[in-house]
Scaffold this motif. Structure first.
Motif, PDB file in Angstrom:
ATOM      1  N   ASN A  29      57.848 -26.190  22.942  1.00 31.94           N
ATOM      2  CA  ASN A  29      56.623 -25.793  22.880  1.00 31.94           C
ATOM      3  C   ASN A  29      56.457 -24.335  23.289  1.00 31.94           C
ATOM      4  OD1 ASN A  29      55.943 -28.941  23.950  1.00 31.94           O
ATOM      5  ND2 ASN A  29      54.811 -28.027  22.418  1.00 31.94           N
ATOM      6  N   TRP A  31      57.220 -20.215  21.184  1.00 32.64           N
ATOM      7  CA  TRP A  31      57.667 -19.999  20.114  1.00 32.64           C
ATOM      8  C   TRP A  31      58.124 -18.641  20.104  1.00 32.64           C
ATOM      9  CZ3 TRP A  31      55.865 -16.330  16.236  1.00 32.64           C
ATOM     10  CH2 TRP A  31      56.460 -16.731  15.178  1.00 32.64           C
ATOM     11  N   CYS A  42      52.991 -22.762  22.450  1.00 34.71           N
ATOM     12  CA  CYS A  42      52.389 -23.191  21.280  1.00 34.71           C
ATOM     13  C   CYS A  42      51.881 -24.780  21.366  1.00 34.71           C
ATOM     14  CB  CYS A  42      53.457 -23.418  19.956  1.00 34.71           C
ATOM     15  SG  CYS A  42      54.877 -24.226  20.191  1.00 34.71           S
ATOM     16  N   THR A  43      50.944 -24.989  20.463  1.00 35.13           N
ATOM     17  CA  THR A  43      50.363 -26.363  20.561  1.00 35.13           C
ATOM     18  C   THR A  43      50.966 -26.883  19.180  1.00 35.13           C
ATOM     19  OG1 THR A  43      48.163 -26.071  21.975  1.00 35.13           O
ATOM     20  CG2 THR A  43      48.214 -27.801  20.206  1.00 35.13           C
ATOM     21  N   GLU A  44      51.414 -28.160  19.404  1.00 29.03           N
ATOM     22  CA  GLU A  44      51.890 -28.881  18.226  1.00 29.03           C
ATOM     23  C   GLU A  44      51.026 -30.134  17.880  1.00 29.03           C
ATOM     24  OE1 GLU A  44      56.844 -28.241  18.804  1.00 29.03           O
ATOM     25  OE2 GLU A  44      55.724 -30.160  19.212  1.00 29.03           O
ATOM     26  N   ASN A  71      51.440 -26.322  14.087  1.00 31.95           N
ATOM     27  CA  ASN A  71      51.933 -25.783  15.037  1.00 31.95           C
ATOM     28  C   ASN A  71      50.960 -24.425  15.385  1.00 31.95           C
ATOM     29  OD1 ASN A  71      53.392 -24.161  16.965  1.00 31.95           O
ATOM     30  ND2 ASN A  71      55.279 -25.125  16.485  1.00 31.95           N
ATOM     31  N   VAL A  73      50.363 -21.315  17.602  1.00 29.25           N
ATOM     32  CA  VAL A  73      50.834 -20.178  18.460  1.00 29.25           C
ATOM     33  C   VAL A  73      49.954 -19.233  19.004  1.00 29.25           C
ATOM     34  CG1 VAL A  73      52.834 -18.488  19.067  1.00 29.25           C
ATOM     35  CG2 VAL A  73      53.060 -20.714  17.142  1.00 29.25           C
ATOM     36  N   SER A  74      50.017 -19.164  20.309  1.00 24.04           N
ATOM     37  CA  SER A  74      49.207 -18.183  21.187  1.00 24.04           C
ATOM     38  C   SER A  74      49.951 -17.245  21.357  1.00 24.04           C
ATOM     39  CB  SER A  74      48.541 -18.863  22.452  1.00 24.04           C
ATOM     40  OG  SER A  74      48.066 -19.922  22.233  1.00 24.04           O
ATOM     41  N   SER A  75      50.047 -16.133  20.505  1.00 21.03           N
ATOM     42  CA  SER A  75      51.112 -15.167  20.298  1.00 21.03           C
ATOM     43  C   SER A  75      50.694 -13.966  21.376  1.00 21.03           C
ATOM     44  CB  SER A  75      51.578 -14.746  18.917  1.00 21.03           C
ATOM     45  OG  SER A  75      50.779 -13.957  18.353  1.00 21.03           O
TER      46      SER A  75
END
Length: 80
Positions: A29, A31, A42-44, A71, A73-75
């Motif tokens: 979790n 990325w 990330c949240t899957e 998926n 992603v909080s990037s």
């Protein structure tokens, strides 16, 4: 890096039952895109296709009974 609980709080706020929220590990979790690319927790989102909906233990195990369909992603940008 501390565990990211923010996404779980958001899922709870929109009504996802607690038993359907599974906190993963960094391997599954988090990325990353290379050494300098965007990265973040990330949240899957998975669909459980087991007959009795008991597939929680099968998440990220490569089975067709529990499939990752999204998926998020909080990037953030990282630098070397």
């Amino acid at each position: 890096m501390p565990r990211d609980d923010e996404a779980a709080q958001h899922w709870r706020a929109v009504g996802v039952p607690e038993e359907q929220i599974h906190l993963g590990n960094k391997k599954d979790n988090f990325w990353e895109m290379g050494n300098t690319g965007p990265c973040g927790p990330c949240t899957e989102v998975h669909i459980d296709r087991t007959p009795d909906r008991s597939g929680a233990k099968l998440v990220n195990k490569g089975t067709p009974d529990v499939i990752e369909i999204w998926n998020l992603v909080s990037s953030s940008s990282k630098s070397q």
